[in-house]
Design a protein around this motif. Structure first.
Motif: not given
Ligand code: DC
Length: 232
Positions: A32, A37, A112
């Motif tokens: 996710t 990203r 979101r």
């Molecule tokens: O897991 P990642 O580092 O690829 O995620 C990038 C950003 O996306 C992370 O800093 C917060 C957001 N994110 C989120 O808010 N909810 C999720 N389920 C996955 C990621």
């Protein structure tokens, strides 16, 4: 088949474990974070980031209906790649600029809502491993197995630094550490679905565990949970 929710801090090895679990069990893996990203990349490409780095939230929210995200399995890489409006963006989203932007963009409720709707649609089936920040708490509150991953911050920073270096990306350990501290803070302190351990999640601290050891531990948990489900 069960569903597996994996949450945790950034650079904790969530996707490594999730991918290995999905491969071993023949489950679908959904990253996710890659979706947030991809939205960050879209915002950057379409001028929704002001020169001072702030986000044009209104512009981005208005553009959300024309933004389409999906996953396609790639035979070349052996994993599911994230596609933005029909184009694979894998090679453009794995860097610190996009990570930092994704963390800020994920604080926007409308973003979101859009991504969570997609994620819930996928989680509807069984045999899904999904990783992120709100999977066990918001997206799959009924997942049979929830894992909350954590590791020593210095070890995490070093692992991510080595990973970026191996991929030929120029950076310093200091920069990686700062990015990680900022993202951890923002992801746990935001108003919208902050990163929290679900009360029924099992904690996996992998500071001293190899990927194989983590997989073995998680597969034991899968076996136990699957048995419990079968007994009900
Ligand atoms: O897991 P990642 O580092 O690829 O995620 C990038 C950003 O996306 C992370 O800093 C917060 C957001 N994110 C989120 O808010 N909810 C999720 N389920 C996955 C990621």
């Amino acid at each position: 088949m069960i569903n597996i929710a994996i949450d945790g801090y950034s650079s904790c090895g969530k996707s490594t474990l999730a991918k290995a679990l999905a491969r071993t069990l023949g489950y679908i893996y959904i990253d996710t974070g890659a979706m947030y990203r991809a939205v960050a990349l879209y915002a950057l490409d379409h001028g929704f980031i002001h020169p001072d780095g702030t986000i044009d939230q209104e512009g981005l929210i208005n553009a959300l209906p024309s933004l389409h995200i999906d996953f396609k399995y790639s035979n070349d890489t052996g994993r599911s790649d994230v596609f933005l409006n029909g184009v694979s963006v894998e090679s453009r989203i794995r860097n610190m600029q996009i990570a930092e932007l994704a963390s800020r963009i994920s604080q926007i409720r409308a973003v979101r809502n859009k991504l969570q709707q997609l994620q819930r649609g996928i989680a509807h089936k069984k045999g899904v491993v999904m990783d992120g920040r709100d999977i066990g708490t918001v997206i799959m509150p009924d997942a049979e197995l929830k894992i909350f991953m954590t590791a020593d911050p210095e070890i995490r920073a070093l692992r991510r630094y080595e990973e970026l270096k191996a991929a030929g990306k120029e950076t310093s350990l200091e920069e990686v550490r700062n990015n990680q501290v900022k993202r951890d803070y923002e992801d746990t302190h935001r108003a919208e679905d902050p990163l929290r351990k679900a009360s029924d999640a099992l904690v996996l601290d992998n500071s001293a565990l190899s990927p194989d050891e983590q997989l073995k531990l998680a597969l034991d948990w899968v076996k136990k949970k699957s048995k419990q489900v079968a007994e009900v």
